[in-house]
Design a protein around this motif. Structure first.
Motif, short mmCIF file in Angstrom:
data_model
loop_
_atom_site.label_atom_id
_atom_site.label_comp_id
_atom_site.label_asym_id
_atom_site.label_seq_id
_atom_site.Cartn_x
_atom_site.Cartn_y
_atom_site.Cartn_z
N LEU A 32 0.83 -1.20 0.00
CA LEU A 32 0.00 0.00 0.00
C LEU A 32 0.87 1.26 0.00
O LEU A 32 0.57 2.24 -0.69
N ARG A 33 1.94 1.23 0.76
CA ARG A 33 2.84 2.38 0.79
C ARG A 33 3.49 2.59 -0.57
O ARG A 33 3.60 3.72 -1.06
N ALA A 34 3.87 1.49 -1.21
CA ALA A 34 4.44 1.60 -2.55
C ALA A 34 3.41 2.09 -3.56
O ALA A 34 3.73 2.83 -4.49
N ALA A 35 2.15 1.71 -3.36
CA ALA A 35 1.09 2.17 -4.26
C ALA A 35 0.91 3.67 -4.18
O ALA A 35 0.75 4.37 -5.18
N ILE A 39 -3.90 -8.50 -1.61
CA ILE A 39 -3.88 -9.57 -0.61
C ILE A 39 -3.42 -10.88 -1.23
O ILE A 39 -2.69 -11.67 -0.61
N SER A 40 -3.84 -11.13 -2.45
CA SER A 40 -3.50 -12.40 -3.11
C SER A 40 -2.07 -12.47 -3.58
O SER A 40 -1.65 -13.50 -4.13
N GLY A 41 -1.31 -11.39 -3.43
CA GLY A 41 0.10 -11.43 -3.79
C GLY A 41 0.45 -10.60 -5.00
O GLY A 41 1.62 -10.60 -5.42
N ALA A 42 -0.51 -9.89 -5.57
CA ALA A 42 -0.20 -9.04 -6.71
C ALA A 42 0.65 -7.85 -6.27
O ALA A 42 0.52 -7.34 -5.16
N ARG A 43 1.52 -7.41 -7.15
CA ARG A 43 2.35 -6.24 -6.88
C ARG A 43 1.58 -4.97 -7.24
O ARG A 43 0.66 -4.99 -8.05
N VAL A 44 1.98 -3.88 -6.61
CA VAL A 44 1.39 -2.59 -6.96
C VAL A 44 1.65 -2.27 -8.43
O VAL A 44 0.80 -1.70 -9.13
N ALA A 45 2.82 -2.68 -8.91
CA ALA A 45 3.14 -2.44 -10.33
C ALA A 45 2.18 -3.16 -11.25
O ALA A 45 1.88 -2.68 -12.34
N ASP A 46 1.70 -4.34 -10.83
CA ASP A 46 0.72 -5.05 -11.66
C ASP A 46 -0.57 -4.25 -11.80
O ASP A 46 -1.16 -4.18 -12.88
#
Length: 787
Positions: free
Chosen positions: A8-11, A482-489
């Protein structure tokens, strides 16, 4: 849990970077900086030792440049269209090559200008393709590393050799913190500084204790007071107060930690670790809040249909799970800071996984019983039909939770620690998200009650469906994280969505779609307003009949919608030329599949233009009599005299015979049949019938009524009276009145209305009396039997 907050912080950071890049789109592109970044990214990709964090940072820079390049290319240059139109106006060069020198020079000059205008656009497109390729390469590297991390098998925790080092290492941070506190206390300067800060420390501790222990009771009293003073919306106040109970204790513990750090006695290690405590408490309180709201003993607050016993069990298990989540947060932090070794990670992690798995399995069993309690006398299908969508979803989540509760600890036991962690804790967070959505859905219902003062009928209202759809759409990115996706995705998906989708040479972006929808809606509203003005103010003042007014209003609506669509397509800048071949292929298939609908549509247009029938006409079609109530594009609605609705396809009204009894006027002919007995004076009968017909107020005198002596029937002399009525819609009323008058006058004049008579001739009349025919000899008596 820590990974989620890091994501979330990276987002947020990525959003700020992209927003600043978008804001600077109007500035000229710095290609030197772009080349420098692209070169660094290519070198990082070639270097296998580049860390994942460095790759993520480079990807963020690439993404900002890519957004700028796309904006430059998408904006284009308005001069390009003008120059291309000018060049097209000159036409194609002749095949012979003979062309005036002035035209040749002008053609070359225009082509040169086009190349100059296209050069920056082509450079932006090339750089965009390069950036997109580099981003794809970085994503592939990061995904490969993540897959390798998940599938890595470590030494299993069941090996007794790991237990002693793990237990010893477990208490190392405590010993280090104790040693630091002792050292700092023995330092006279630090001790004196702590004594100087004592008033501030005591104040912080007092406020912290007040927020931790006293504030929840005060909040409960405030809730009781609000419920006693308000007549509606108590659910909204309860939800807000419950959030306050969640926030204040966390703030209290944060103040307590701040008081300890103010003393300066904890040291570096203790200060780092102690700041994890407020986060751990926050996790516990959030889980307890979700459990209290989702499995509340109050039926008006509870969001999942369970018995009181199951709700109590569910709250107990969720509260236990909250402490395990808090411990896992501390456990993850200690591993990331290097405080605990891999042996401790394997042993302690397995214990946490095992306990979480047991609780998840039991919680899944409870969720599988969601819904109304089964009735022993009811059929098995009855319970399924009564289940709501949240209940079905809860049962499905319960089955998945049970599977995770079984396989998660097993994977952790055999050494697949990362897979176990990737299964157990995302499942817990997903259940929490599901509970939060149900609470927000209930809050929507409470807000409706607070604003309108009426309870929301969920079976009749669309508000629960709309609010649920919006909440689900908002929750999808969180579920992906939550499922493991990256913010970049997620940012990549959003970039693709903003870029739009290509159909041939046509690219349609969300902005184009929103522009099209906005312009079309405005055109549609203006069309409806124009129709309303014509129907209510303009057309009633003209001499047009009702059918003509309806035709004009309907035609205005169709024309307005068509023009709205054309203007919307033009305003959105959608070029449909590239879609012509696709549209042509689809039109053939649609033509075969929807030919009846198209035929009815064209027939509806013909009916509106020619107006062979109008609303209010009495018609007969396909043996059905009725009044036309509505003419739409596809069909016409007819109300029969039995007050039933008949939907007639417009093609039937155009291709078959239709009788319109009231087209142009309401005149119509009535024929009344009557018979008199043989021997009656026919001239007198004719005179009486003429008198009856002429004296009726609904009968026209021009043409005047006519009495027809039809002939000699089997039982009577047959007449009929033919007359033209002012209003043919009253034909049954007039027929009834005429028949009454005929019966009354005939009785007064002694004219007999015969009825059918038949003479019956019996061929064997003696059979009715039981007598035997004379030609039949009497039967001989039977002799008595000798037996």
């Amino acid at each position: 849990m820590t990974r989620l907050f890091t994501a979330l912080r990276a987002a947020i950071l990525s959003f700020l970077i992209v927003a600043s890049a978008v804001w600077a789109q109007s500035a000229s592109m710095n290609y030197d900086a772009w080349e420098e970044v692209a070169s660094r990214v290519e070198q990082a990709i070639d270097a296998a030792e580049t860390s994942t964090d460095d790759l993520e940072r480079l990807r963020t820079e690439l993404s900002s440049f890519r957004d700028q390049l796309f904006a430059l290319h998408d904006a284009g240059d308005p001069r390009l269209t003008t120059l291309q139109s000018q060049l097209a106006a000159l036409g194609a060069p002749p095949e012979s090559g003979e062309e005036p020198e002035e035209i040749v020079q002008r053609r070359a000059d225009l082509q040169r200008q086009i190349n100059e205008v296209q050069a920056p656009l082509l450079r932006a497109e090339e750089a965009y393709s390069r950036a997109d390729g580099l981003i794809t390469a970085i994503d592939e590297i990061i995904r490969a590393r993540e897959t390798e991390r998940l599938l890595r098998r470590d030494e299993g925790p069941l090996n007794p050799r790991l237990w002693a080092p793990a237990i010893a290492n477990l208490f190392d941070p405590i010993e280090e913190i104790t040693a630091e506190v002792t050292t700092n206390w023995n330092n006279e300067d630090l001790r004196k500084s702590a004594q100087d800060q004592l008033p501030v420390i005591l104040l912080l501790i007092a406020v912290a204790l007040l927020l931790l222990f006293r504030a929840p009771k005060l909040i409960d009293r405030l809730g009781v007071w609000l419920r006693s003073k308000t007549q509606r919306g108590t659910g909204v106040w309860s939800s807000l107060l419950s959030l306050l109970r969640l926030t204040l204790p966390t703030v209290g513990l944060l103040l307590f930690v701040l008081a300890l750090t103010t003393s300066g006695l904890l040291g570096t290690r203790g200060t780092q670790i102690i700041f994890v405590l407020p986060f751990m408490l926050f996790v516990v309180l959030v889980a307890r809040w979700l459990a209290a709201e989702t499995f509340s003993s109050d039926d008006s607050i509870n969001t999942i249909a369970l018995s009181q016993q199951r709700r109590t069990e569910a709250r107990y298990y969720v509260n236990s799970l909250s402490w395990l989540l808090a411990l896992n947060a501390l456990f993850t932090y200690m591993l990331e800071t290097g405080e605990w070794t891999s042996e401790t990670r394997a042993v302690v992690g397995f214990v946490i996984h095992l306990l979480c798995g047991l609780i998840l399995f039991r919680l899944g069993q409870i969720l599988r019983r969601t819904g109304p309690q089964p009735d022993p006398e009811a059929e098995p299908s009855d319970e399924t039909q009564q289940l709501t969508f949240p209940s079905r979803l809860a049962r499905l989540a319960g089955q998945g939770t049970m599977l995770v509760g079984v396989f998660g600890p097993i994977l952790s036991a055999i050494g697949y620690f990362n897979i176990a962690e990737g299964l157990i804790f995302p499942t817990i967070l997903t259940l929490g998200l599901f509970a939060l959505l149900l609470i927000l859905q209930r809050l929507t219902r409470d807000l409706y009650h607070l604003i309108t003062g009426h309870e929301l009928d969920e079976k009749q209202s669309l508000l629960p469906v709309l609010s649920g759809s919006v909440l689900t759409l908002v929750a999808l990115p969180v579920l992906a994280l939550i499922s493991g996706a990256r913010v970049a995705d997620l940012t990549e998906l959003w970039s693709r969505f903003q870029a739009g989708y290509s159909f041939g040479e046509t690219r349609i972006s969300p902005t184009d779609f929103l522009t099209f929808a906005l312009v079309f809606v405005i055109g549609y509203i203006l069309t409806r307003l124009l129709q309303s003005g014509l129907r209510g103010s303009v057309l009633p003042k003209t001499r047009l009949d009702k059918g003509g007014q309806t035709a004009i209003v309907s035609g205005t609506g169709y024309l307005g919608i068509f023009l709205s669509a054309i203007i919307a397509i033009t305003a959105a800048g959608i070029d449909l030329t590239a879609l012509a071949f696709v549209a042509g292929a689809l039109s053939v298939g649609i033509g075969f599949g929807l030919q009846n609908i198209v035929q009815n549509f064209v027939s509806g247009i013909i009916l509106l233009i020619e107006r062979p029938i109008s609303e209010g006409d009495w018609i007969e079609v396909n043996g059905q009599h009725g009044t036309v109530r509505d003419i739409s594009v596809r069909s016409t609605r007819i109300e029969t005299f039995d007050r039933t609705e008949v939907i007639v396809p417009n093609a039937d009204l155009v291709s078959t015979s239709v009788t319109n009894y009231t087209r142009g006027n309401t005149l119509g002919r009535l024929v009344v049949d009557v018979g008199v007995a043989y021997g009656t004076d026919t001239r007198k009968v004719e005179e009486v019938l003429y008198k009856i017909a002429r004296n009726h107020e609904m009968v026209l005198m021009n043409p005047e009524p006519f009495v027809h002596f039809k002939g000699f029937g089997a039982d009577s002399l047959d007449f009929d009276v033919r007359m033209i009525l002012y209003d043919v819609t009253q034909i049954n009323v007039v027929r009834t009145e005429i028949n009454h008058q005929i019966a009354e006058v005939f009785k007064r004049e002694g004219i007999e209305i015969p009825f059918a008579q038949r003479d019956i001739w019996l061929r064997n009349p003696e059979s009715l009396t039981g007598a035997r025919p004379a030609s039949t000899p009497p039967a001989e008596p039977e002799e008595p039997s000798s037996d």
